[in-house]
Design an enzyme around this catalytic site. Structure first.
Site, PDB file in Angstrom:
ATOM      1  N   CYS A 115       0.888  -1.164   0.000  1.00 41.14           N
ATOM      2  CA  CYS A 115       0.000   0.000   0.000  1.00 41.14           C
ATOM      3  C   CYS A 115       0.921   1.207   0.000  1.00 41.14           C
ATOM      4  CB  CYS A 115      -0.922   0.004   1.208  1.00 41.14           C
ATOM      5  SG  CYS A 115      -2.035   1.434   1.241  1.00 41.14           S
ATOM      6  N   CYS A 118      -0.400   4.389   2.271  1.00 36.00           N
ATOM      7  CA  CYS A 118      -0.842   4.223   3.656  1.00 36.00           C
ATOM      8  C   CYS A 118      -0.479   2.812   4.122  1.00 36.00           C
ATOM      9  CB  CYS A 118      -2.344   4.494   3.730  1.00 36.00           C
ATOM     10  SG  CYS A 118      -2.951   4.781   5.385  1.00 36.00           S
ATOM     11  N   SER A 119      -1.430   2.086   4.672  1.00 33.20           N
ATOM     12  CA  SER A 119      -1.140   0.721   5.128  1.00 33.20           C
ATOM     13  C   SER A 119      -2.380  -0.145   5.023  1.00 33.20           C
ATOM     14  CB  SER A 119      -0.624   0.740   6.571  1.00 33.20           C
ATOM     15  OG  SER A 119      -1.545   1.399   7.420  1.00 33.20           O
ATOM     16  N   CYS A 120      -3.154   0.017   3.942  1.00 34.32           N
ATOM     17  CA  CYS A 120      -4.353  -0.797   3.744  1.00 34.32           C
ATOM     18  C   CYS A 120      -3.978  -2.272   3.699  1.00 34.32           C
ATOM     19  CB  CYS A 120      -5.051  -0.381   2.454  1.00 34.32           C
ATOM     20  SG  CYS A 120      -5.744   1.282   2.540  1.00 34.32           S
TER      21      CYS A 120
END
Length: 214
Positions: A115, A118-120
């Site tokens: 991702c 972000c950190s999906c």
């Protein structure tokens, strides 16, 4: 062939980037600090619980999905067509896993999940994201130099194997279905699931060998 990368970079994230605390994260951090100062909780115990959910409880869901895909051609086909519904049929759904896509490793192609903004991450099948998945170094370098990143994880792929990088978003999360290891024809789904690690379902590793269970 040059390493491929999914060209869809349009992120519409519904949560804060990981380099800033959200309101909820800030509250949790403040509460944890207060309880620690009062001697009511042990940070080491909290870390152990988080580690369990990161590497054991959560990823076992995804491992069962992979094992069923290896064992049941009809389920594998369903997973390719509609991963969200196929995964939900096993009881794995919910926040951060509402919309899923399964990408299958083949003899010609290896898939890697990242991702970039972000950190999906698909919590419903992989549990909590590892720290390195959220780190800026991984998020940037996985796209620029995926082969080099994989080598740092100890995974060196043949030069002629294409690496495809999939960029997760708030709307769509990915699950890598690793190649089924050789020598597993007689294994049932429970045993097969034992060969599937969290990292293999992100793409930074491959499935283990049957000898690893011996």
């Amino acid at each position: 062939m040059h390493d491929d990368h999914n060209d869809d970079h349009d992120h519409h994230h519904d949560h804060a980037h990981d380099n800033h605390y959200s309101d909820m994260q800030a509250r949790v951090k403040a509460l944890e600090t207060l309880l620690t100062e009062k001697g009511l909780i042990d940070p080491a115990a909290i870390d152990a619980i988080v580690e369990t959910y990161e590497t054991k409880v959560g990823p076992r869901n995804g491992a069962r999905v992979v094992a069923k895909a290896w064992s049941d051609p009809d389920f594998a086909d369903w997973l390719k067509r509609d991963a969200t519904a196929a995964i939900a049929s096993l009881g794995y759904t919910g926040r951060q896993g509402e919309h899923m896509r399964a990408v299958f490793n083949t003899v010609d192609t290896h898939n890697l999940i990242v991702c970039t903004l972000c950190s999906c991450y698909p919590w419903s099948v992989l549990g909590l994201p590892p720290v390195w998945y959220k780190a800026p170094a991984y998020r940037s370098r996985a796209v620029i130099d995926p082969r080099g990143v994989l080598a740092e994880f100890g995974l060196t792929l043949p030069a002629d194997k294409k690496i495809r990088v999939w960029d997760s978003t708030a709307e769509l999360r990915y699950l890598v279905i690793p190649e089924r290891p050789e020598g597993t024809d007689g294994m049932d789904e429970a045993a097969l699931a034992g060969l599937v690690s969290r990292d293999a379902m992100i793409g930074t590793a491959v499935a283990g060998s049957p000898e690893a269970l011996a």
